[in-house]
Structure formats: C-alpha cells, structure tokens
Write a protein that holds these residues in place. Structure first.
Motif, PDB file in Angstrom:
ATOM      1  N   MET A 126       0.845  -1.189   0.000  1.00 26.26           N
ATOM      2  CA  MET A 126       0.000   0.000   0.000  1.00 26.26           C
ATOM      3  C   MET A 126       0.875   1.232   0.000  1.00 26.26           C
ATOM      4  SD  MET A 126      -3.265   0.699   2.457  1.00 26.26           S
ATOM      5  CE  MET A 126      -3.930  -0.846   1.869  1.00 26.26           C
ATOM      6  N   SER A 127       0.448   2.296  -0.595  1.00 24.47           N
ATOM      7  CA  SER A 127       1.266   3.488  -0.744  1.00 24.47           C
ATOM      8  C   SER A 127       1.450   4.189   0.586  1.00 24.47           C
ATOM      9  CB  SER A 127       0.637   4.437  -1.770  1.00 24.47           C
ATOM     10  OG  SER A 127      -0.603   4.884  -1.307  1.00 24.47           O
ATOM     11  N   ASN A 128       2.489   5.039   0.649  1.00 25.54           N
ATOM     12  CA  ASN A 128       2.768   5.778   1.865  1.00 25.54           C
ATOM     13  C   ASN A 128       1.665   6.777   2.181  1.00 25.54           C
ATOM     14  OD1 ASN A 128       5.192   4.411   2.138  1.00 25.54           O
ATOM     15  ND2 ASN A 128       6.341   5.931   0.956  1.00 25.54           N
ATOM     16  N   ASN A 129       1.082   7.385   1.131  1.00 20.99           N
ATOM     17  CA  ASN A 129       0.014   8.351   1.350  1.00 20.99           C
ATOM     18  C   ASN A 129      -1.182   7.699   2.021  1.00 20.99           C
ATOM     19  OD1 ASN A 129       1.538  10.359   0.171  1.00 20.99           O
ATOM     20  ND2 ASN A 129       0.677  10.029  -1.885  1.00 20.99           N
ATOM     21  N   THR A 130      -1.524   6.483   1.538  1.00 21.16           N
ATOM     22  CA  THR A 130      -2.650   5.780   2.137  1.00 21.16           C
ATOM     23  C   THR A 130      -2.354   5.402   3.570  1.00 21.16           C
ATOM     24  OG1 THR A 130      -3.181   4.917  -0.037  1.00 21.16           O
ATOM     25  CG2 THR A 130      -4.213   3.850   1.828  1.00 21.16           C
ATOM     26  N   GLN A 135      -0.388   6.937   5.629  1.00 19.55           N
ATOM     27  CA  GLN A 135      -0.417   8.136   6.447  1.00 19.55           C
ATOM     28  C   GLN A 135      -1.857   8.544   6.743  1.00 19.55           C
ATOM     29  OE1 GLN A 135       1.668  11.416   4.749  1.00 19.55           O
ATOM     30  NE2 GLN A 135       1.398  12.744   6.539  1.00 19.55           N
ATOM     31  N   SER A 136      -2.740   8.433   5.748  1.00 21.42           N
ATOM     32  CA  SER A 136      -4.136   8.784   5.965  1.00 21.42           C
ATOM     33  C   SER A 136      -4.820   7.808   6.904  1.00 21.42           C
ATOM     34  CB  SER A 136      -4.875   8.818   4.623  1.00 21.42           C
ATOM     35  OG  SER A 136      -4.906   7.527   4.040  1.00 21.42           O
ATOM     36  N   CYS A 137      -4.296   6.612   7.017  1.00 24.69           N
ATOM     37  CA  CYS A 137      -4.852   5.628   7.940  1.00 24.69           C
ATOM     38  C   CYS A 137      -4.215   5.715   9.323  1.00 24.69           C
ATOM     39  CB  CYS A 137      -4.667   4.220   7.370  1.00 24.69           C
ATOM     40  SG  CYS A 137      -5.658   3.874   5.905  1.00 24.69           S
ATOM     41  N   CYS A 172      -9.013   1.220   5.629  1.00 27.31           N
ATOM     42  CA  CYS A 172      -7.995   1.344   6.675  1.00 27.31           C
ATOM     43  C   CYS A 172      -8.090   0.253   7.732  1.00 27.31           C
ATOM     44  CB  CYS A 172      -8.099   2.708   7.343  1.00 27.31           C
ATOM     45  SG  CYS A 172      -7.553   4.090   6.307  1.00 27.31           S
ATOM     46  N   VAL A 173      -9.174  -0.508   7.748  1.00 26.72           N
ATOM     47  CA  VAL A 173      -9.302  -1.559   8.759  1.00 26.72           C
ATOM     48  C   VAL A 173      -8.235  -2.630   8.587  1.00 26.72           C
ATOM     49  CG1 VAL A 173     -11.770  -1.214   9.112  1.00 26.72           C
ATOM     50  CG2 VAL A 173     -10.989  -2.765   7.315  1.00 26.72           C
ATOM     51  N   TRP A 174      -7.620  -2.706   7.380  1.00 32.34           N
ATOM     52  CA  TRP A 174      -6.564  -3.686   7.156  1.00 32.34           C
ATOM     53  C   TRP A 174      -5.190  -3.031   7.022  1.00 32.34           C
ATOM     54  CZ3 TRP A 174     -10.787  -4.287   3.410  1.00 32.34           C
ATOM     55  CH2 TRP A 174     -11.737  -5.209   3.846  1.00 32.34           C
ATOM     56  N   ASP A 175      -5.125  -1.722   7.170  1.00 36.04           N
ATOM     57  CA  ASP A 175      -3.863  -1.024   6.960  1.00 36.04           C
ATOM     58  C   ASP A 175      -2.987  -1.111   8.207  1.00 36.04           C
ATOM     59  OD1 ASP A 175      -2.064   1.571   6.828  1.00 36.04           O
ATOM     60  OD2 ASP A 175      -2.795   1.170   4.796  1.00 36.04           O
TER      61      ASP A 175
END
Length: 332
Positions: free
Chosen positions: A1-5, A7-9, A169-172
């Motif tokens: 998963m990307s760093n942006n995602t 960070q948002s999670c 985000c529940v899996w991030d």
C-alpha cells in the motif's frame, strides 16, 4: 500500500468532504420513491390474490399495467443496488464509513423491494427458464455484495475505525486501534444489529431462491402476507436510517466539510425527473398496447394495427381500412 494511504490511515482527519453522488437529496429521494412505488405495486398484486373478484376488462387492464410496471421497477432497483454496491467496493480505500453505511442501507432497500416483487411476479419468472435464471443470478450478485458490505461495516465497528477514515484502513498497518480508540467505536447493540441484518439477508435470499424454483405453489396466503409485512419492515427501517443519518435530511454521524449533499445540481434534478418515466410507461402500455386498434389485414382478416406491414399489399395498393388512424376526439 502506498505511503500516502498509510499516512491517511494513521491520522484521522477532522472532517470529510460531502458526496452528492451517493447521499445527495435528489439521489436519495429518487431511490426511496422508486422503491416505495415498487413495494406498493407488489402489495397490490399480492393482496389482490387473497380475494379474487369477478373478472372484468378494467381489472384485467389494471393488472396488466401493474405487472409490467412492477417488472421494470424491480429490474431498475436490482441494477441500482448492484451498481451502488460495486461503487462502494471499488472506492474502498477512499470512501468513509458514513457514505459506506448509507450505501449498505440503500442496498437493503433494494433487496426488500426485489423480493417483494418476486412474491407478486413469481409466475412470470417461472414460465421462462432464461428469465428465471437471470433473476436468480442477479439476486445472488446483489445478496453477495450486500453480505460483503455488511461484513465490512461489522469490521469498522469491531475495530472502532474513526468516521473520517477510509473503510479500507481496517486492514492497513498504519491504523493503530489503541491510539484511536477514543475517536471511534460503536456499542454492542450496533454490532449485534449488523450481524442480524447480514444473517437476515442470507436467509431472505435462500427463501427467495427456493420460492423462485418451486414447481408447485405451496405457500399459502398467510405466509405471503407475512413475508410482505417483513419486507415492508426491512424497507421502512432502511429508509428511516438513511433519512436520519444523511446530511440531506438528518444529522450525519461525522462532520462534513461542506453542505454539498443539501445542494441541488443537475444530477440531483435529473434523478427526480426520471421518476416520470414509469408514468409515461403506464400510459404507453395502456394506450399503445392494450387499446391498440384493429384493422383489415392482407387477406381481409382482422389483425392488430401494430402488426400490419408498412408497405402495401401484393397489388401495390393499400386498403383504406388497413391502416387505422385514430383522430383526436376534440379536433376531428
């Protein structure tokens, strides 16, 4: 998963943008109105079989119009339910629990509408195996998507995901439940209710499948009425939840950055304008099919005017009475 995602999670935003394409006033009104009309027509056809009245031309015309309208509305609701659920899954890493929950409620409304239509139109589907299995496949896809959405809603509740984070985000790995525990969460009643709705969706699908492929009708009038009442209860409950939690009509459970879902745009108005189509269809069915004029055919027999070919007969001359023209009664 990307760093942006990631960070948002990790950090929950203070608010989320509105999405009029999902929870706009016009979209919700059009969806609810279509479902209500389909449920009313299903109730009319189902309850009319409880006390069969003497056959008359008016009753026959009314039943024909209602059945054709209900078939179209049922298909529209089924396609809408599948489409909106597919949209939610496609946007899993950007859509928030607020909009995700509204989509799930709309899918439940679509499910209740279609199974109510199945009670009324089951004989139409039984007469043709292609229509029957197409309906079965669409019901399975709709049910499968609804169960997946329900499981994701349950995951959001169990992991106490904040309302401003994306459902994905529940899996991030960036999402830390311990750090964000005070910012989200639902009570035990919500978790139990979500599990009950998921189980009910699977049970309704199983019973609907059995009813669709049943060779001999064995369900009595009482069972059909009880089933109709249950489906009405599901539809009303889903509608009430959508109205109360949406920004357009109620108080959202999350802070929205703007008032976009209360504002009217072309897309919102278009959804409402399209509600006129069922009325136009009813008029076309009545005037264009059930009251079509008869005329003289090729060999003098009486045929429906819409079945007469556009070209003349073998002698190259069209009979005066072959093509029937109905004049305006006020301007003859």
């Amino acid at each position: 998963m990307s760093n942006n995602t990631s960070q948002s999670c990790t950090i929950a935003p203070p608010n989320i943008p509105s999405d009029a394409g999902i929870a706009g006033a016009g979209i919700l009104i059009a969806f609810i109105t279509t479902a209500t009309l389909a449920l009313l027509l299903s109730s009319y056809l189902t309850l009319s079989t409880l006390r069969p009245s003497a056959s008359s031309r008016i009753i026959s015309l009314t039943t024909t119009i209602v059945r054709q309208l209900l078939g179209g509305l049922s298909d529209q609701q089924l396609i809408s339910g599948i489409s909106i659920q597919s949209l939610a899954l496609a946007r899993l890493h950007t859509i928030t629990p607020y909009h995700f929950f509204i989509i799930w409620m709309l899918s439940l409304l679509s499910t209740a509408t279609n199974f109510a239509a199945l009670l009324a139109l089951v004989q139409d589907f039984k007469r043709d195996w292609v229509l029957r299995w197409l309906r079965q496949a669409a019901m399975f896809v709709n049910m499968g998507l609804g169960v997946v959405l329900g499981v994701l809603v349950l995951e959001v509740q169990l992991k106490k995901l904040p309302e401003t984070m994306a459902v994905g985000c529940v899996w991030d790995e960036g999402f830390k439940q311990a750090d964000l525990e005070k910012e989200g969460g639902n009570n035990v009643l919500s978790v139990v209710g979500t599990i009950a709705v998921i189980a009910a969706s699977a049970i309704i699908f199983a019973l609907g499948t059995w009813y669709l492929h049943l060779r001999v009708q064995i369900w009595g009038r009482f069972v059909r009425v009880v089933s109709l009442v249950i489906l009405w209860a599901v539809a009303v409950a889903a509608t009430v939840r959508v109205v109360t939690v949406s920004q357009a009509f109620g108080t959202p459970s999350v802070e929205l950055a703007d008032e976009g879902e209360r504002q009217w745009s072309f897309g919102q108005l278009l959804s409402l304008v399209l509600l006129v189509l069922p009325l136009i269809s009813a008029l076309e069915i009545y005037r264009g099919q059930l009251k079509v004029a008869a005329c003289e055919g090729e060999k003098g027999e009486v045929v429906e005017s819409d079945q007469v070919p556009l070209t003349a007969g073998g002698n190259g001359k069209a009979s005066v009475n072959r093509f029937t023209y109905q004049p305006n009664p006020w301007f003859k």
